[in-house]
Design a protein around this motif. Structure first.
Motif, short mmCIF file in Angstrom:
data_model
loop_
_atom_site.label_atom_id
_atom_site.label_comp_id
_atom_site.label_asym_id
_atom_site.label_seq_id
_atom_site.Cartn_x
_atom_site.Cartn_y
_atom_site.Cartn_z
N UNK A 1 12.40 3.88 5.36
CA UNK A 1 11.01 4.16 5.76
C UNK A 1 10.08 3.05 4.40
N UNK A 2 10.14 2.87 3.73
CA UNK A 2 10.36 2.21 2.14
C UNK A 2 9.45 0.46 3.59
N UNK A 3 10.22 0.34 3.31
CA UNK A 3 10.59 -1.19 4.58
C UNK A 3 8.76 -1.27 5.44
N UNK A 4 8.88 -0.79 6.38
CA UNK A 4 8.15 0.40 7.13
C UNK A 4 6.43 0.59 5.58
N UNK A 5 6.65 1.03 5.34
CA UNK A 5 5.24 1.02 3.79
C UNK A 5 5.33 -0.40 3.82
N UNK A 6 5.99 -1.46 3.48
CA UNK A 6 5.71 -2.48 2.79
C UNK A 6 5.60 -3.98 4.06
N UNK A 7 6.35 -3.22 5.32
CA UNK A 7 5.12 -4.07 6.36
C UNK A 7 3.15 -3.99 6.39
N UNK A 8 3.18 -2.49 6.84
CA UNK A 8 1.99 -2.96 6.25
C UNK A 8 0.82 -2.74 4.72
N UNK A 9 1.25 -2.53 3.98
CA UNK A 9 0.62 -2.21 2.54
C UNK A 9 0.76 -3.83 2.33
N UNK A 10 1.46 -4.11 2.30
CA UNK A 10 1.56 -5.90 1.29
C UNK A 10 0.55 -6.65 2.09
N UNK A 11 0.34 -7.37 3.42
CA UNK A 11 -0.34 -7.79 3.98
C UNK A 11 -1.68 -7.65 4.59
N UNK A 12 -1.74 -5.69 3.84
CA UNK A 12 -2.97 -5.69 4.64
C UNK A 12 -4.07 -5.95 3.39
N UNK B 1 0.64 -13.36 7.31
CA UNK B 1 0.23 -12.06 6.95
C UNK B 1 2.13 -12.12 6.64
N UNK B 2 3.39 -13.10 7.34
CA UNK B 2 4.78 -12.93 6.54
C UNK B 2 5.41 -14.10 6.47
N UNK B 3 6.28 -13.84 5.98
CA UNK B 3 6.96 -15.19 5.50
C UNK B 3 8.68 -14.69 5.71
N UNK B 4 9.50 -15.28 6.12
CA UNK B 4 10.95 -15.21 6.40
C UNK B 4 12.15 -16.36 6.65
#
Length: 549
Positions: A78-89, A183-186
């Motif tokens: 669930x923490x990862x899911x929170x990061x999926x949104x909070x960081x790019x937002x 928004x993302x990098x990997x």
């Protein structure tokens, strides 16, 4: 005369395609629906929205601003899911760190992405400890821990995840900004040299989410998704945004289950206990599950599973079907965000027998809306869509990465002639189904002729003694390369010498006209295990070196 652009009222609001706008619907439609982490955490979407705001406030308090990069090293949670949104937002960039790379490769990706902050699970500290003094740009490290015990480490932390959230405000004004913001990098696991960084904008991730929705939820098929499905990813969240599925199912407000480490008993416990109806994974995960002794004790008849990352062998599809799993393929790659095609049955195929349906389920699939797929010859010319002629698969879509991070040369190779070059070889049949026949680098070239390693693997996967297989080309003085096949035998067959029997399977396929004589492997070798990459794909680069002699 040219096209006419629309006239815009001075007061009109231009609605940006930002990740924050994927989040709104769940609070309206399903605020009390649950998000679950293993058997450790359960909360509602209402709680999730608050925690996303708290995380943004905590990061802002540590100095994170627009354009900064926040790296995450965690298991599926669930923490990862929170990061999926909070960081790019926030306008920052989320770097989902490939935790199955070596520490030196992880160091390369952290420095190459120019990470400012790292969030790290205490169990993954052994990956950071040997490289901590070589990290160049990171200013803050946040510890994620699931117990009260503090880890023994020389790394200095600037906060603990849950404590930071506890003390943070539960309201954050997420700003509007340009939808083309990164928004993302990997990083890809790569086959040679350093991993390559791919990146995606807010606009691309939003469009990909809608592409997923139309591709998975809109068409009459054997596996239609709705907001009633219970979703559990079995693709690592560091890998291509878990195929983008968490964005889709958060937007739809589905019940979501996050399994942490991949353990067969925990996965099956969650599938049954939480009534999971949809997952996605590489073939290795399904192979692990169908070979678990627990498989015969559970009812999996409501479970739809998409296979990607590697070809779906026919034998594995049969085994999953026997376990009542609704299994089928999809296709994409790190560079494509990833979804390009899905192997849905068309309605006129529903009455086909199981064997004929498996043929479709194991294909690479039909392009989803807003994806163009073409097959080209070495000169760049399209080949006929007859299911026979093959060539390189190239693609166009609004959500394909526009290049490799800080690597113009490789970016131009990827996008040569205005098409994204996948490096896969395949064909398209008259019904429009793509079938990948091999990777360009994995095709076995013997005596000037090509043989597909995937074809050989598919043939041997159907033998009752075979659990896993890999076909590779090894050097040969006369023919350049010759095929060999490696097999892992099922437990009840491991004490038997089956090389001649398994080689005979290929001779029979030759006699039926299904493969050429030069495609019959010189050897079928029984092994204890087959090398795989960090995301569970067959690592044929390693295998070719290992068996070169």
């Amino acid at each position: 005369m040219g096209v006419k652009l629309i006239e815009k009222c001075e007061s009109a609001y231009t609605y940006p395609l930002l990740i924050k706008n994927l989040l709104k619907n769940s609070l309206i439609r399903s605020p009390d629906q649950e998000i679950i982490y293993r058997d450790q955490m359960r909360y509602t979407y209402r709680d999730f929205h608050i925690r996303v705001a708290k995380l943004a406030n905590a990061l802002a308090g540590l100095g994170v601003k627009e354009g900064d990069t926040v790296a995450v090293m965690d298991f599926d949670s669930h923490r990862y899911l929170e990061c999926y949104f909070a960081v790019p937002m926030m306008g920052a960039i989320l770097h989902t760190v490939h935790i199955r790379l070596s520490p030196e490769q992880i160091l390369y990706t952290i420095n190459h992405a120019e990470d400012d902050v790292i969030l790290v699970n205490s169990e993954l500290l052994p990956l950071l400890e040997p490289i901590k003094d070589k990290i160049e740009t990171v200013k803050k490290i946040i510890l994620i821990k699931e117990t009260d015990q503090n880890p023994e480490t020389a790394i200095q932390f600037d906060g603990i995840y849950e404590e930071l959230l506890k003390d943070a405000s539960d309201s954050f004004d997420f700003p509007d900004f340009d939808e083309n913001a990164r928004a993302t990098t990997f990083y890809t696991s790569g086959t040679t040299g350093n991993p390559k960084g791919v990146y995606f904008s807010h606009r691309q991730l939003v469009l990909h989410t809608y592409g997923l929705m139309t591709g998975l939820c809109a068409f009459d098929s054997q596996a239609v998704m709705t907001s009633a499905d219970v979703y559990m990813p079995l693709t690592p969240m560091f890998h291509v945004h878990a195929w983008g599925m968490p964005y889709l199912f958060t937007m739809l407000g589905n019940k979501q289950i996050y399994p942490g480490r991949y353990e067969p008993e925990m996965i099956l416990k969650l599938v049954m206990g939480e009534k999971v109806t949809f997952s996605h994974c590489v073939p290795t995960i399904i192979h692990m599950l169908v070979n678990s002794p627990v498989i015969n004790k559970v009812d999996l008849s409501n479970w739809k599973v998409v296979i990607g990352g590697s070809a779906l062998p026919r034998g594995l599809c049969k085994a999953a079907t026997n376990a009542k799993i609704n299994l089928y393929s999809a296709y994409g790659m790190s560079e494509t965000c990833p979804l390009l095609t899905v192997a849905h049955l068309k309605p006129h195929m529903y009455e086909w027998d199981e064997e004929k349906q498996i043929d479709i389920r194991c294909k690479t699939g039909l392009p989803i809306p807003m994806v163009d797929i073409e097959i080209i010859d070495p000169l760049g010319n399209p080949v006929a869509h007859d299911g026979v002629q093959t060539g390189e698969v190239v693609a166009r879509s609004p959500w394909l990465t526009q290049g490799y991070l800080h690597n113009q040369e490789k970016s131009e190779e990827l996008w040569f002639d205005g098409w994204l070059h996948t490096g896969d070889v395949g064909s398209i049949d008259a019904e429009g189904y793509l079938k990948i026949t091999d990777r360009l680098k994995d095709v076995i070239k013997t005596g000037g002729e090509w043989i597909s390693s995937l074809t050989l693997e598919d043939i041997i996967s159907q033998h009752p003694a075979v659990s896993e297989s890999a076909a590779i080309g090894v050097p040969d003085e006369k023919w350049g390369e010759r095929p060999i096949v490696l097999v892992v035998l099922k437990d009840e067959f491991k004490e038997k010498d089956l090389e001649d029997e398994l080689k005979k399977v290929f001779m029979e396929e030759y006699e039926k006209g299904n493969i050429p004589k030069y495609g019959v492997p010189d050897r079928v070798i029984s092994v204890d295990s087959i090398a795989k990459t960090g995301v569970g794909k067959l690592d044929k680069k390693v295998l070719r070196v290992q068996y070169a002699k």
